[in-house]
Enzyme design. Structure first.
Site, mmCIF file in Angstrom:
data_model
loop_
_atom_site.group_PDB
_atom_site.id
_atom_site.type_symbol
_atom_site.label_atom_id
_atom_site.label_comp_id
_atom_site.label_asym_id
_atom_site.label_seq_id
_atom_site.Cartn_x
_atom_site.Cartn_y
_atom_site.Cartn_z
ATOM 1 N N HIS A 49 0.829 -1.208 0.000
ATOM 2 C CA HIS A 49 0.000 0.000 0.000
ATOM 3 C C HIS A 49 0.863 1.257 0.000
ATOM 4 O O HIS A 49 0.551 2.243 -0.679
ATOM 5 C CB HIS A 49 -0.933 -0.018 1.217
ATOM 6 C CG HIS A 49 -1.772 1.208 1.347
ATOM 7 N ND1 HIS A 49 -1.502 2.200 2.258
ATOM 8 C CD2 HIS A 49 -2.864 1.621 0.664
ATOM 9 C CE1 HIS A 49 -2.395 3.160 2.147
ATOM 10 N NE2 HIS A 49 -3.234 2.842 1.187
ATOM 11 N N GLU A 52 2.070 1.842 -3.434
ATOM 12 C CA GLU A 52 0.986 2.398 -4.258
ATOM 13 C C GLU A 52 0.979 3.922 -4.170
ATOM 14 O O GLU A 52 0.859 4.618 -5.186
ATOM 15 C CB GLU A 52 -0.356 1.827 -3.800
ATOM 16 C CG GLU A 52 -1.560 2.436 -4.518
ATOM 17 C CD GLU A 52 -2.775 2.579 -3.629
ATOM 18 O OE1 GLU A 52 -3.358 3.682 -3.600
ATOM 19 O OE2 GLU A 52 -3.150 1.589 -2.964
ATOM 20 N N HIS A 53 1.118 4.453 -2.966
ATOM 21 C CA HIS A 53 1.175 5.910 -2.791
ATOM 22 C C HIS A 53 2.386 6.502 -3.514
ATOM 23 O O HIS A 53 2.284 7.551 -4.162
ATOM 24 C CB HIS A 53 1.247 6.254 -1.301
ATOM 25 C CG HIS A 53 -0.079 6.266 -0.628
ATOM 26 N ND1 HIS A 53 -0.620 7.400 -0.048
ATOM 27 C CD2 HIS A 53 -0.998 5.287 -0.425
ATOM 28 C CE1 HIS A 53 -1.799 7.109 0.472
ATOM 29 N NE2 HIS A 53 -2.049 5.830 0.272
ATOM 30 N N GLU A 129 -4.123 8.078 7.236
ATOM 31 C CA GLU A 129 -5.153 7.230 6.622
ATOM 32 C C GLU A 129 -5.481 6.057 7.533
ATOM 33 O O GLU A 129 -6.642 5.677 7.695
ATOM 34 C CB GLU A 129 -4.648 6.737 5.270
ATOM 35 C CG GLU A 129 -5.660 5.956 4.464
ATOM 36 C CD GLU A 129 -5.111 5.466 3.137
ATOM 37 O OE1 GLU A 129 -5.713 4.537 2.561
ATOM 38 O OE2 GLU A 129 -4.066 5.991 2.675
#
Length: 432
Positions: A49, A52-53, A129
């Site tokens: 993840h 991904e950022h 997040e």
């Protein structure tokens, strides 16, 4: 499936699926990498993840911010998502702008620049997040705890977004290694669905992607989850308005014939206000504000079938748990009527058909099937297999999997804000 894709495998191993849907002048471009939280190791949860950022931080050709700005300037939208088994990137835009999206995706498949300052900043974004999804969301926190208690050795144990400690321990070298290992054409599937001409677009795809060299063939030994030999329970105490109950059972994925009966069972239990759980716990007993069940057969490995209830104010957690047990006992002891079974089949079939009206959803299904190892052809088989499920099949899978020894129960006990705040210093002891 109404529209079968044109399939082509490039010389570097990247699979390409192209679907012509000429009903509107739009298209979706999606690149799926076969890497998710399942491909991480203990101590580095959240790496997929995080990467991904970082994929939006730019290349030499398209510096930071260029990617999304160019897509927006051309009237499109772009984003990405990470799951347990995959990471996917997409652009939804006018059909005559598809080549632009393909060029941008090909560029960052090989040219991503990982900068430590950008990483340090983005890590704080990801941590925030996580706070919103889990730390400040009681239901999210309980789901996370349920999976962690159910899967003790398999990577489904940790959340996709990772733990705070793992995010803090993550380094730029970790990200670079992850990118070099998994972000290669032979570990990716390109899906384009929309108002395109496959034969015309394929040469462009070859021109853009085939120069990217084939990468390593990622190999990972996944720890097999041992059989569960008794009920597990977890109690989570945290600030919340009402209690919650969750109940999970380990079940097989798409590779088992039982998956289709389990998929129908999910619909029977929780699809709409006529579902069994809503009628019983919300409408009749009024002990739940909301209730449902979750199951996805589209996973690389065996997953979780779980029930959830948001307990009504004043209702007892024990009463809700007993009510869920009674619903499971009914499934064990009574066959579904022909009418209830057919209604569930109709709902599942209608949902799948409507889903294929969307270019984006159509491409998502193809990409997910490829990424988990099922192959896009299974999309055609799904409805055929669902139609063959019988009431005895539903009863059999309920008896086989929804059992006490295969059960993990999660209970959320609300704490008032002051009580939780008072407990925080003890949780933080030992920190400087």
């Amino acid at each position: 499936m109404a529209l079968e894709p044109l399939e082509h495998v490039l010389s570097n191993g990247m699979k390409v699926l192209l679907v012509e849907v000429p009903k509107a002048p739009v298209a979706t471009v999606q690149v799926w990498y076969r890497v998710g939280s399942r491909n991480e190791v203990m101590g580095r949860a959240g790496l997929s993840h995080m990467l991904e950022h970082m994929m939006f931080k730019g290349t030499a050709k398209y510096p930071k911010g260029s990617f999304s700005r160019i897509i927006r300037k051309n009237g499109g939208i772009d984003n990405a998502f990470t799951g347990q088994d995959f990471t996917a990137y997409f652009e939804n835009l006018a059909a005559d702008r598809v080549e632009l999206a393909l060029e941008l995706e090909a560029d960052r498949m090989q040219g991503l620049i990982l900068d430590n300052n950008e990483f340090t900043t983005e890590r704080e974004v990801v941590k925030e997040e996580r706070r919103l999804r889990s730390e400040d969301d009681p239901q999210g926190a309980l789901v996370e705890a349920l999976f962690a208690q159910t899967f003790l050795s398999h990577p489904y144990h940790w959340p996709v977004i990772g733990w705070f400690a793992d995010l803090d321990a993550m380094s730029l070298d970790d990200l670079q290694r992850h990118y070099d290992t998994f972000y290669s054409p032979n570990n990716a599937t390109l899906v384009v669905v929309g108002d395109i001409k496959a034969d015309t677009l394929l040469p462009t795809i070859k021109h853009l992607f085939e120069p990217i060299p084939k990468g390593p063939s990622p190999k990972q030994t996944i720890s097999a989850e041992p059989d569960q030999r008794g009920e597990r329970r977890i109690v989570l105490k945290r600030e919340a308005q009402v209690p919650s109950v969750m109940m999970g059972f380990r079940v097989p994925n798409y590779s088992s014939d039982d998956a289709y009966a389990l998929g129908l069972l999910e619909s029977i239990l929780s699809d709409g206000k006529s579902s069994r759980l809503y009628q019983s716990l919300v409408h009749d007993q009024k002990n739940s504000l909301s209730v449902g069940a979750e199951y996805s057969l589209l996973q690389t490995d065996s997953g979780l079938f779980y029930f959830y209830s948001l307990v009504s104010p004043g209702a007892k957690v024990e009463a809700v748990e007993d009510a869920l047990h009674r619903e499971i006992a009914k499934l064990h002891n009574e066959l579904l009527s022909d009418l209830e079974l057919q209604r569930a089949k109709n709902q599942v079939e209608a949902s799948r058909i409507f889903e294929q009206d969307s270019n984006f959803r159509h491409a998502m299904l193809l990409g997910q099937l490829e990424s988990i190892g099922a192959g896009w052809q299974r999309a055609d088989q799904f409805l055929e297999r669902v139609r063959t499920v019988t009431a005895k099949d539903i009863q059999r899978v309920a008896r086989q999997y929804l059992t006490q020894d295969n059960r993990t129960v999660g209970i959320l006990i609300p704490l008032p804000p002051k009580e939780q705040e008072a407990s925080l210093p003890s949780l933080q002891q030992g920190k400087p």
